[in-house]
Write an enzyme that holds these catalytic residues in place. Structure first.
Site, PDB file in Angstrom:
ATOM      1  N   ASN A   1     -10.616   5.109   1.391  1.00 44.73           N
ATOM      2  CA  ASN A   1     -10.913   5.244   2.820  1.00 44.73           C
ATOM      3  C   ASN A   1     -12.104   6.166   3.071  1.00 44.73           C
ATOM      4  O   ASN A   1     -12.057   7.067   3.905  1.00 44.73           O
ATOM      5  CB  ASN A   1      -9.692   5.733   3.600  1.00 44.73           C
ATOM      6  CG  ASN A   1      -8.596   4.698   3.690  1.00 44.73           C
ATOM      7  OD1 ASN A   1      -7.514   4.884   3.137  1.00 44.73           O
ATOM      8  ND2 ASN A   1      -8.855   3.594   4.367  1.00 44.73           N
TER       9      ASN A   1
ATOM     10  N   GLY B   1      -4.390  -4.954   5.713  1.00 46.00           N
ATOM     11  CA  GLY B   1      -3.379  -4.787   6.751  1.00 46.00           C
ATOM     12  C   GLY B   1      -3.560  -3.477   7.486  1.00 46.00           C
ATOM     13  O   GLY B   1      -4.163  -2.537   6.966  1.00 46.00           O
TER      14      GLY B   1
ATOM     15  N   ASP C   1      -7.483   2.929  -3.043  1.00 51.05           N
ATOM     16  CA  ASP C   1      -8.203   2.883  -1.771  1.00 51.05           C
ATOM     17  C   ASP C   1      -8.531   4.308  -1.357  1.00 51.05           C
ATOM     18  O   ASP C   1      -7.632   5.138  -1.168  1.00 51.05           O
ATOM     19  CB  ASP C   1      -7.324   2.204  -0.716  1.00 51.05           C
ATOM     20  CG  ASP C   1      -8.011   2.101   0.637  1.00 51.05           C
ATOM     21  OD1 ASP C   1      -9.219   2.391   0.725  1.00 51.05           O
ATOM     22  OD2 ASP C   1      -7.333   1.712   1.611  1.00 51.05           O
TER      23      ASP C   1
ATOM     24  N   SER D   1       0.846  -1.189   0.000  1.00 46.72           N
ATOM     25  CA  SER D   1       0.000   0.000   0.000  1.00 46.72           C
ATOM     26  C   SER D   1       0.877   1.233   0.000  1.00 46.72           C
ATOM     27  O   SER D   1       1.791   1.368   0.820  1.00 46.72           O
ATOM     28  CB  SER D   1      -0.907  -0.013   1.242  1.00 46.72           C
ATOM     29  OG  SER D   1      -1.752   1.099   1.264  1.00 46.72           O
TER      30      SER D   1
ATOM     31  N   LYS E   1     -10.197  -7.592   7.161  1.00 50.03           N
ATOM     32  CA  LYS E   1      -9.218  -7.240   8.180  1.00 50.03           C
ATOM     33  C   LYS E   1      -9.681  -7.862   9.495  1.00 50.03           C
ATOM     34  O   LYS E   1     -10.710  -7.459  10.049  1.00 50.03           O
ATOM     35  CB  LYS E   1      -9.098  -5.727   8.330  1.00 50.03           C
ATOM     36  CG  LYS E   1      -8.406  -5.032   7.166  1.00 50.03           C
ATOM     37  CD  LYS E   1      -8.355  -3.529   7.380  1.00 50.03           C
ATOM     38  CE  LYS E   1      -7.630  -2.858   6.214  1.00 50.03           C
ATOM     39  NZ  LYS E   1      -7.747  -1.373   6.305  1.00 50.03           N
TER      40      LYS E   1
ATOM     41  N   LYS F   1      -1.150  -0.846  -4.366  1.00 48.45           N
ATOM     42  CA  LYS F   1      -2.380  -0.139  -3.999  1.00 48.45           C
ATOM     43  C   LYS F   1      -2.039   1.311  -3.724  1.00 48.45           C
ATOM     44  O   LYS F   1      -1.136   1.613  -2.929  1.00 48.45           O
ATOM     45  CB  LYS F   1      -3.025  -0.763  -2.761  1.00 48.45           C
ATOM     46  CG  LYS F   1      -4.323  -0.073  -2.366  1.00 48.45           C
ATOM     47  CD  LYS F   1      -5.050  -0.802  -1.239  1.00 48.45           C
ATOM     48  CE  LYS F   1      -4.547  -0.423   0.120  1.00 48.45           C
ATOM     49  NZ  LYS F   1      -5.369  -1.016   1.209  1.00 48.45           N
ATOM     50  N   LEU F   2      -2.767   2.223  -4.376  1.00 52.11           N
ATOM     51  CA  LEU F   2      -2.560   3.644  -4.175  1.00 52.11           C
ATOM     52  C   LEU F   2      -3.668   4.219  -3.304  1.00 52.11           C
ATOM     53  O   LEU F   2      -4.854   4.018  -3.586  1.00 52.11           O
ATOM     54  CB  LEU F   2      -2.556   4.383  -5.517  1.00 52.11           C
ATOM     55  CG  LEU F   2      -1.566   3.913  -6.587  1.00 52.11           C
ATOM     56  CD1 LEU F   2      -1.723   4.764  -7.841  1.00 52.11           C
ATOM     57  CD2 LEU F   2      -0.136   3.981  -6.065  1.00 52.11           C
ATOM     58  N   LYS F   3      -3.307   4.930  -2.265  1.00 51.36           N
ATOM     59  CA  LYS F   3      -4.289   5.680  -1.502  1.00 51.36           C
ATOM     60  C   LYS F   3      -4.704   6.899  -2.332  1.00 51.36           C
ATOM     61  O   LYS F   3      -3.861   7.567  -2.927  1.00 51.36           O
ATOM     62  CB  LYS F   3      -3.700   6.142  -0.167  1.00 51.36           C
ATOM     63  CG  LYS F   3      -3.364   5.013   0.786  1.00 51.36           C
ATOM     64  CD  LYS F   3      -4.607   4.368   1.372  1.00 51.36           C
ATOM     65  CE  LYS F   3      -4.262   3.367   2.466  1.00 51.36           C
ATOM     66  NZ  LYS F   3      -5.466   2.774   3.080  1.00 51.36           N
TER      67      LYS F   3
END
Length: 366
Positions: free
Chosen positions: A189, A289, A187, A133, A261, A159-161
């Protein structure tokens, strides 16, 4: 098994580099470890609650308090890790605290009978593919350098935030730089609303594996509406806190992928139930994670070896976040991590390393 006592240990773990998401920046972790002593063995669990209630309503100080005042005293005299959830059920929420305690009990129980976490959960692989990530950066150029470094280390999935203002252009840059063959996902969030659907549709052109938790965690209906507007698969993370939540999301069409998770859903037994449910409905799952140390990472890797985990998880090597872990480090080999085979989680803290980072200890006698 008879529990003789429970230790709550706080440790301070500096991150190798700041990790930025749509809800904040982490530079270090204040981690709560739970150690259970029984008459036959000891077991460890790691609470994944953050220092502040940003990812979820839980935070590390609150987790320690609820364990001390409610959860540990609620344990029956004769404990079975498989049924401890029923003893903790009267206390609403606090899934991360419950997960840490249940995991420590399960670890001790499995160590006592010489069985590994993987064997107990139903693992079918000896190693699992590991994704990484990547947090929000100050510039696209910096992002490209970081991604290039992780690809060079052998990570098969990136994975890119993302967040409003940091989405289409960084994703485009990564895709153009590293090509269509790179397994790439994003992601959010919960940083967007349904009003952002047109912007999120622009991500469809990049052939992403999925878009994770684009909308609010408590809005399955809006996720279902968004999913019908995108070709990119929608994955839910924060929205899924139990198998019941997963069932509701699947029935509504709110997702086609679930990030499991264990801390978020209350432990590895509930995580396995979500895995079984999703597998029965043809919904892909992967293991998320929470910047775990080797204690939490070992159990996550075992979970990710179950048959329904068809996508690489956020089970990065120890060196992704920490210059030095408190257990023997997990190392990436050909893009994979080995599933521990020793009793319990198969790992234990190195005493001198653990003592170096310990900030407090509390013993709760039984």
């Amino acid at each position: 098994m008879k529990v003789e006592g429970v230790e709550l240990r706080r440790i301070a773990m500096p991150l190798k580099a700041p990790f930025r998401t749509s809800f904040g920046v982490e530079t270090d972790r204040d981690i709560l470890l739970v150690r259970v002593e029984t008459e036959d063995a000891e077991g460890w669990g790691e609470c994944v609650a953050m220092s502040e209630p940003r990812y979820s309503s839980e935070h590390v100080e609150g987790a320690a308090d609820v364990l001390r005042r409610f959860l540990v005293p609620a344990l029956p005299a004769d404990v079975d890790a498989n049924t401890v959830g029923a003893s903790l059920a009267p206390f609403a929420g606090h899934r991360m605290a419950k997960a840490a305690l249940e995991t420590a009990l399960l670890d001790a129980q499995l160590r006592a009978r010489g069985e590994s976490f993987g064997a107990f959960l139903g693992a079918v692989r000896e190693q699992v593919p590991s994704g990484v990530s990547v947090g929000i950066m100050d510039s696209v150029a910096e992002l490209l350098d970081v991604v290039e470094g992780f690809i060079g280390e052998g990570y098969p999935r990136i994975k890119l935030k993302i967040a409003p203002g940091w989405d289409v252009e960084p994703v485009r840059a990564v895709r153009e730089r590293f090509g269509a063959e790179l397994q790439l996902q994003v992601d959010a969030n919960a940083a967007y609303t349904l009003a952002d659907a047109a912007r999120l549709r622009r991500l469809d052109e990049f052939g992403l594996l999925l878009i994770e938790q684009p909308l609010a965690d408590d809005d399955l209906v809006q996720h279902a509406r968004l999913a019908r507007q995108l070709t990119t698969p929608v994955c839910l993370d924060e929205s899924i806190e139990s198998a019941a939540h997963a069932a509701a999301a699947i029935s509504l069409g709110a997702c086609s992928v679930v990030n499991i998770k264990p801390g978020r859903v209350g432990g590895y037994l509930e995580a396995r139930r979500i895995h079984d449910l999703c597998r029965a409905h043809g919904v892909a799952v992967w293991c998320g994670g929470m910047l775990e140390t080797g204690i939490g990472r070992a159990a996550n890797v075992a979970l990710a070896a179950l048959p329904g985990f068809s996508l690489p998880g956020d089970t990065s090597a120890s060196s992704r976040y920490y210059a030095r872990d408190i257990t023997a480090p997990f190392e990436l080999v050909d893009g994979h991590l080995e599933v521990p085979t020793g009793p319990g989680t198969g790992v234990s803290p190195v005493p001198e390393l653990l003592d170096e980072v310990t900030t407090s200890r509390e013993w709760i006698a039984r």
